[in-house]
Design a protein around this motif. Structure first.
Motif, mmCIF file in Angstrom:
data_model
loop_
_atom_site.group_PDB
_atom_site.id
_atom_site.type_symbol
_atom_site.label_atom_id
_atom_site.label_comp_id
_atom_site.label_asym_id
_atom_site.label_seq_id
_atom_site.Cartn_x
_atom_site.Cartn_y
_atom_site.Cartn_z
ATOM 1 N N SER A 764 0.822 -1.219 0.000
ATOM 2 C CA SER A 764 0.000 0.000 0.000
ATOM 3 C C SER A 764 0.851 1.262 0.000
ATOM 4 O O SER A 764 0.335 2.362 -0.231
ATOM 5 C CB SER A 764 -0.919 0.016 1.227
ATOM 6 N N ALA A 765 2.155 1.121 0.260
ATOM 7 C CA ALA A 765 3.055 2.274 0.374
ATOM 8 C C ALA A 765 3.570 2.682 -1.000
ATOM 9 O O ALA A 765 4.751 2.525 -1.310
ATOM 10 C CB ALA A 765 4.215 1.934 1.311
ATOM 11 N N ASN A 766 2.675 3.218 -1.830
ATOM 12 C CA ASN A 766 3.120 3.468 -3.208
ATOM 13 C C ASN A 766 2.493 4.684 -3.872
ATOM 14 O O ASN A 766 2.695 4.907 -5.064
ATOM 15 C CB ASN A 766 2.854 2.237 -4.076
ATOM 16 N N THR A 767 1.726 5.491 -3.148
ATOM 17 C CA THR A 767 1.037 6.581 -3.838
ATOM 18 C C THR A 767 1.370 7.961 -3.296
ATOM 19 O O THR A 767 1.368 8.931 -4.038
ATOM 20 C CB THR A 767 -0.496 6.387 -3.750
ATOM 21 N N SER A 768 1.649 8.096 -2.002
ATOM 22 C CA SER A 768 1.924 9.409 -1.419
ATOM 23 C C SER A 768 2.709 9.232 -0.130
ATOM 24 O O SER A 768 2.759 8.135 0.438
ATOM 25 C CB SER A 768 0.616 10.155 -1.133
ATOM 26 N N LEU A 769 3.312 10.343 0.335
ATOM 27 C CA LEU A 769 4.073 10.293 1.584
ATOM 28 C C LEU A 769 3.177 9.912 2.756
ATOM 29 O O LEU A 769 3.576 9.166 3.646
ATOM 30 C CB LEU A 769 4.739 11.654 1.839
ATOM 31 N N MET A 770 1.957 10.400 2.745
ATOM 32 C CA MET A 770 1.028 10.082 3.822
ATOM 33 C C MET A 770 0.769 8.573 3.897
ATOM 34 O O MET A 770 0.827 7.974 4.971
ATOM 35 C CB MET A 770 -0.288 10.822 3.603
ATOM 36 N N HIS A 771 0.501 7.960 2.728
ATOM 37 C CA HIS A 771 0.221 6.523 2.715
ATOM 38 C C HIS A 771 1.459 5.706 3.063
ATOM 39 O O HIS A 771 1.376 4.682 3.761
ATOM 40 C CB HIS A 771 -0.306 6.110 1.340
ATOM 41 N N ILE A 772 2.611 6.172 2.597
ATOM 42 C CA ILE A 772 3.852 5.454 2.896
ATOM 43 C C ILE A 772 4.140 5.502 4.391
ATOM 44 O O ILE A 772 4.507 4.496 5.017
ATOM 45 C CB ILE A 772 5.026 6.055 2.093
ATOM 46 N N SER A 773 3.939 6.683 4.959
ATOM 47 C CA SER A 773 4.203 6.843 6.385
ATOM 48 C C SER A 773 3.238 6.020 7.224
ATOM 49 O O SER A 773 3.630 5.412 8.235
ATOM 50 C CB SER A 773 4.099 8.329 6.758
ATOM 51 N N GLU A 774 1.963 5.970 6.801
ATOM 52 C CA GLU A 774 0.978 5.175 7.531
ATOM 53 C C GLU A 774 1.328 3.698 7.458
ATOM 54 O O GLU A 774 1.228 2.967 8.449
ATOM 55 C CB GLU A 774 -0.413 5.430 6.952
ATOM 56 N N ALA A 775 1.765 3.244 6.265
ATOM 57 C CA ALA A 775 2.175 1.849 6.115
ATOM 58 C C ALA A 775 3.368 1.545 7.010
ATOM 59 O O ALA A 775 3.424 0.497 7.679
ATOM 60 C CB ALA A 775 2.508 1.559 4.654
ATOM 61 N N ALA A 776 4.318 2.483 7.057
ATOM 62 C CA ALA A 776 5.508 2.292 7.899
ATOM 63 C C ALA A 776 5.112 2.177 9.373
ATOM 64 O O ALA A 776 5.652 1.329 10.120
ATOM 65 C CB ALA A 776 6.464 3.459 7.692
ATOM 66 N N ASN A 777 4.199 3.007 9.795
ATOM 67 C CA ASN A 777 3.749 2.982 11.189
ATOM 68 C C ASN A 777 3.135 1.636 11.543
ATOM 69 O O ASN A 777 3.433 1.050 12.597
ATOM 70 C CB ASN A 777 2.744 4.115 11.405
ATOM 71 N N ASN A 778 2.269 1.122 10.654
ATOM 72 C CA ASN A 778 1.616 -0.166 10.916
ATOM 73 C C ASN A 778 2.613 -1.318 10.898
ATOM 74 O O ASN A 778 2.517 -2.251 11.713
ATOM 75 C CB ASN A 778 0.515 -0.401 9.887
ATOM 76 N N ILE A 779 3.554 -1.260 9.972
ATOM 77 C CA ILE A 779 4.571 -2.318 9.906
ATOM 78 C C ILE A 779 5.432 -2.296 11.171
ATOM 79 O O ILE A 779 5.756 -3.353 11.749
ATOM 80 C CB ILE A 779 5.433 -2.148 8.634
ATOM 81 N N ASN A 780 5.806 -1.100 11.623
ATOM 82 C CA ASN A 780 6.613 -0.994 12.849
ATOM 83 C C ASN A 780 5.883 -1.589 14.047
ATOM 84 O O ASN A 780 6.479 -2.274 14.889
ATOM 85 C CB ASN A 780 6.959 0.466 13.114
ATOM 86 N N LYS A 781 4.558 -1.351 14.141
ATOM 87 C CA LYS A 781 3.779 -1.898 15.250
ATOM 88 C C LYS A 781 3.765 -3.421 15.205
ATOM 89 O O LYS A 781 3.898 -4.087 16.235
ATOM 90 C CB LYS A 781 2.344 -1.376 15.193
ATOM 91 N N ILE A 782 3.566 -3.962 13.982
ATOM 92 C CA ILE A 782 3.510 -5.427 13.844
ATOM 93 C C ILE A 782 4.851 -6.040 14.225
ATOM 94 O O ILE A 782 4.927 -7.034 14.974
ATOM 95 C CB ILE A 782 3.123 -5.812 12.406
ATOM 96 N N LEU A 783 5.936 -5.445 13.737
ATOM 97 C CA LEU A 783 7.262 -5.994 14.021
ATOM 98 C C LEU A 783 7.629 -5.847 15.500
ATOM 99 O O LEU A 783 8.362 -6.669 16.058
ATOM 100 C CB LEU A 783 8.307 -5.305 13.139
ATOM 101 N N HIS A 784 7.112 -4.821 16.137
ATOM 102 C CA HIS A 784 7.398 -4.615 17.563
ATOM 103 C C HIS A 784 6.773 -5.702 18.422
ATOM 104 O O HIS A 784 7.338 -6.127 19.442
ATOM 105 C CB HIS A 784 6.860 -3.239 17.992
ATOM 106 N N ASP A 785 5.596 -6.184 17.964
ATOM 107 C CA ASP A 785 4.856 -7.164 18.778
ATOM 108 C C ASP A 785 5.044 -8.605 18.312
ATOM 109 O O ASP A 785 4.502 -9.514 18.933
ATOM 110 C CB ASP A 785 3.358 -6.845 18.727
ATOM 111 N N ASN A 786 5.753 -8.819 17.207
ATOM 112 C CA ASN A 786 5.889 -10.171 16.651
ATOM 113 C C ASN A 786 7.335 -10.446 16.297
ATOM 114 O O ASN A 786 7.934 -9.749 15.466
ATOM 115 C CB ASN A 786 5.018 -10.326 15.392
#
Length: 865
Positions: A764-786
């Motif tokens: 999903s991180a492919n259209t704008s800085l906002m979407h890329i940043s949101e994807a990064a935030n969600n990925i960081n949360k998943i990796l933090h807990d798994n």
């Protein structure tokens, strides 16, 4: 002998022999009738078409023949009268074998002799045996024997048995030896693909039949054919592609049909009599037949017919045609449109104008018209030219050429290339009516050279010249002018108000002949009836406008046309294809079929400005014609099943086209959604249709995902994800794909499928800085807990998001950079994490995320005291 119809007939004979002598004898009599009709039908098929319609005259009488004697009398007239000169040259050997007198050493003589012996056994011959006989004598002997033994039951059993044995031998001689049964006979059935299924009636194959298995541009009606110089349809013998039975015409003719009889099974059926209703009396010439001589017409020598009274000018079309006919390019111009649309009168109007110019020295008009569309209804007329030979003869007669040292068609070929009488415009009116029009077109296309030109008027756009002018319905103002002038001439102008004028234009779609017919009916009744109802009741009009063109359609085009007619409104092409190309339907090229219908002016093609989707519309008159065909057509039941599916797309009017395809798909999905509340399995019935549409209109996958997501199916999650993934695989819409990936990520998150979840966020991180940043935030949360996600997989996913982020570094704020730093931290790159934390603090020193990250990394901000 290996000829299926006769094999089955002899099987019946052999079965009857085991029953009784009487039944055996009756089977032989029926077999004799069958063989006689096969011979006659086969040889009549060899007669070539000609302007005086000799073959039609013979068939007209045969189909009305109530006895075998009438068949034989008609046949005798055919092989001895004027029609004989038109028998195919390749059939002359069969005719010679039929008529040649031979002695006792020949099989023909033996066949006749055994009939003579059978007759002598039961009824005593009235003549002595002759030294020579022909097979033609066999036919007359059999008919006489058959007629005199119909009451043979009073004969002695021994006499009946002896006569039957003689008759059996006689029939066997004919069946096993006559050349016509050794020819290549086959049933041609055109598949929806356009290729032909060839079902041979015997062992003999034929190259021309075999070629049809590969070709899709040949036009043969389904039926039995026999190979002479070319395949010829056997009109009086009917079967099907599986050759399950064979039916012969057997009299009982009426306007509603005629009797068909199987001599093999005894079954009866009804044949279509509509083809044989035109009288065989000499037909008048067409109203638009050319003058009989070349005369001075303004500045040219020509034979142009006069202009019709009441013609309404069509300025735009006339100007276009005039310009292209008088330029120095485009040697062949085709003027095409449906029957009665005004092609001929448009052409004549322009040609009379051109005759006043200096462009041509000669304009020669050839008319192949065989129906005049008169205000009182269509009337058959005599076609003046039908093939290259008649065209060439007419040209030579008109210019007064008397040399005979060159073949007629070769002479005309040379004149089309380099005319002796100056620049010539050759005009072929109603070109689709000529015999083998494709071959004639290839001939003129190969020969024509500047400054000569060709103009063709035709219902069929298949004859692609160098420039095409399409004639559609009249413009609204032109239609109103025609309505006013016609109603005035009919003295009903006072009946026509503005509302009815508008209705006439709308219902007729500007078709001039339909307008005239509707006004003619109003003049008869002195009342204004609904136009659609009047047209529907005009069988002869609809037949005249469309029958010939319909018969030239491929099976696939007929299949599509009948479906469109059953639908009765505008339909999206992709929806039509989705329904027709279901797995339980025969596969064929729907696009080619639609293109063919467009070329033959059966449909109108429109494109939506919203999504460029194609929409198809069938004019009212064509639709009414098609619905009449549906009452008896082979495809009627299949079409009905497809119609039920199409119903759920909802009706579309012409003004709805601008809205595009989406509303139709959403109507179908809304219908399914309401039904699936009670039965989730219903989706499977529509799955193939919906997925076909989705592959052609990818946004449909999103709506399918909604449909599954709203269902109560235990597989809803799996099916929703599959639809969303199909969308991202097939769509080019980056923005909608980003949303689909986000939606997938949320679904996987609810299912605790962390690997697929972070993959979806990364995509999903492919259209704008906002979407890329949101994807990064969600990925960081998943990796933090798994911690169970493998390091190499984690690195690939994270680096993909980092690369996307790096494209927008100059626009990134503190929060964006904090998330980028966390991405680096999650793959163990502390150096980069520190770097972007510092960069973030430079841009936003009070950012709480960066401050926390700074503390974690034990970094003191350069701005801190």
């Amino acid at each position: 002998m290996n000829f299926i119809p006769l094999n089955r007939m002899f099987d019946r004979i052999n079965r009857s022999r085991e029953s009784s002598d009487g039944e055996f004898f009756q089977s032989l009599i029926l077999s004799g009738e069958f063989i006689t009709k096969l011979i006659i039908a086969g040889l009549i098929a060899s007669i070539n078409e000609d302007p005086d319609r000799h073959r039609y005259r013979i068939t007209y009488n045969l189909v009305r023949g109530n006895s075998i004697g009438e068949w034989v009398n008609t046949f005798e007239e055919a092989i001895t009268g004027p029609a004989a000169q038109f028998i195919d040259s390749n059939a002359q050997s069969d005719l010679f074998e039929l008529t040649k007198k031979v002695n006792s050493s020949n099989w023909q003589y033996s066949a006749v002799e055994n009939i003579w012996l059978a007759s002598n056994t039961l009824i005593n011959n009235l003549e002595q045996k002759r030294p020579k006989y022909s097979l033609r004598d066999w036919i007359s002997f059999f008919v006489r024997f058959r007629n005199k033994t119909r009451g043979h039951g009073a004969q002695l059993e021994s006499d009946c048995s002896e006569a039957a044995n003689h008759l059996f031998r006689s029939l066997t001689f004919v069946a096993e030896n006559f050349a016509i049964f050794k020819r290549s006979w086959s049933y041609l059935h055109q598949n929806l693909s356009g290729k032909y299924r060839i079902s041979y009636l015997g062992d003999t194959k034929n190259d021309k039949f075999e070629e049809l298995k590969k070709k899709t541009n040949e036009k043969y009606n389904n039926g039995i054919y026999i190979a002479f110089s070319e395949p010829k349809q056997v009109d009086m013998l009917l079967s099907n592609a599986d050759l399950t039975d064979f039916f012969c015409a057997n009299g009982g003719f009426s306007d509603n049909g005629y009797e068909l009889l199987s001599y093999i099974t005894g079954k009866a059926d009804i044949g279509d009599s509509s083809k044989y209703l035109t009288p065989i009396t000499p037909l008048p010439s067409a109203e638009t037949e050319g003058l009989g001589i070349l005369d001075i017409q303004n500045n040219v020598f020509g034979n142009l017919p006069s202009l019709s009274k009441g013609y309404v000018n069509r300025a735009q079309l006339e100007s276009k045609l005039y310009d292209v006919l008088t330029d120095d390019h485009h040697p062949i111009i085709t003027l095409h449109g449906t029957g009665g649309i005004g092609k001929t009168q448009l052409a004549l109007t322009v040609l009379h104008s051109i005759s006043k110019s200096e462009r041509f020295s000669v304009i020669i008009w050839f008319s192949a018209r065989d129906i005049d569309l008169l205000p009182i209804g269509p009337k058959p007329v005599k076609a003046h030219i039908i093939d290259t030979q008649s065209i060439s003869k007419e040209y030579i007669r008109l210019i007064g050429h008397h040399k005979t040292d060159i073949k007629e068609s070769d002479f005309l070929s040379s004149q089309m290339t380099n005319s002796n009488i100056g620049p010539t415009l050759f005009v072929f009116d109603n070109f689709e009516t000529v015999k083998q029009p494709n071959e004639v077109f290839q001939w003129i296309d190969a020969c024509i050279r500047h400054p000569n030109k060709i103009l063709i008027t035709t219902r069929n756009r298949e004859f692609n010249g160098d420039f095409q002018v399409k004639v559609s319905g009249m413009e609204e103002d032109e239609s109103y002018t025609l309505i006013d002038t016609t109603s005035t001439s009919l003295n009903i102008h006072h009946l026509i108000n503005s509302e009815y004028r508008e209705l006439l234009y709308k219902e007729s779609e500007g078709h001039p002949y339909v307008i005239k017919i509707l006004l003619g009916e109003a003049a008869k009744s002195r009342t204004l009836a609904k136009p659609g109802r009047i047209i529907a009741d005009k069988d002869k009009v609809l037949t005249a406008l469309f029958e010939r063109s319909y018969n030239q359609l491929s099976s696939g085009a007929k299949r599509v046309f009948l479906t469109l007619c059953r639908w009765k409104s505008v339909i999206p092409l992709v929806a039509l294809k989705a329904v027709l190309l279901r797995s339980n339907n025969e596969r064929f090229d729907v696009d080619s079929a639609v293109d063919e219908l467009d070329k033959m002016s059966f449909v109108e093609i429109n494109s939506s400005e919203t999504d460029n989707q194609i929409f198809i519309e069938t004019p009212l008159s064509a639709s009414l014609f098609g619905n009449k065909k549906l009452t008896s057509d082979y495809y009627c039941n299949i079409v009905e099943a497809d119609f039920k599916l199409l119903l759920n797309f909802g009706s579309i009017q012409k003004h709805d086209i601008k809205r595009g395809l989406a509303p139709s798909i959403l109507r179908l999905l809304k219908f399914l959604s309401s039904k699936m509340e009670k039965d989730n399995s219903l989706y499977e019935e529509y799955k193939e249709v919906l997925e076909f549409i989705a592959y052609n209109y990818p946004e449909t996958w999103l709506w399918i995902a909604d449909l599954h997501d709203e269902s109560t199916s235990p597989e809803k999650t799996e099916k929703t994800c599959k639809a969303l993934k199909s969308f991202v695989e097939n769509s080019d819409d980056t923005s909608k794909k980003q949303k689909a990936w986000c939606r997938l990520a949320l679904i996987y998150g609810k299912s605790n499928d962390r690997l697929h979840e972070i993959h979806a966020w990364s995509e999903s991180a492919n259209t704008s800085l906002m979407h890329i940043s949101e994807a990064a935030n969600n990925i960081n949360k998943i990796l933090h807990d798994n911690s169970e996600i493998e390091e190499d997989v984690k690195e690939v996913i994270v680096l993909k998001v980092i690369d996307a982020h790096n494209q927008y570094l100059s626009d990134a704020n503190g929060t964006h950079l904090s998330r980028l730093a966390w991405l680096y931290l999650n793959i163990g790159n502390t150096e980069k994490a520190i770097y972007y934390t510092r960069e973030g603090l430079k841009r936003d020193s009070n950012n709480e995320h960066l401050i926390k990250l700074s503390n974690r990394l034990i970094i003191e901000s350069e701005e801190a005291p």
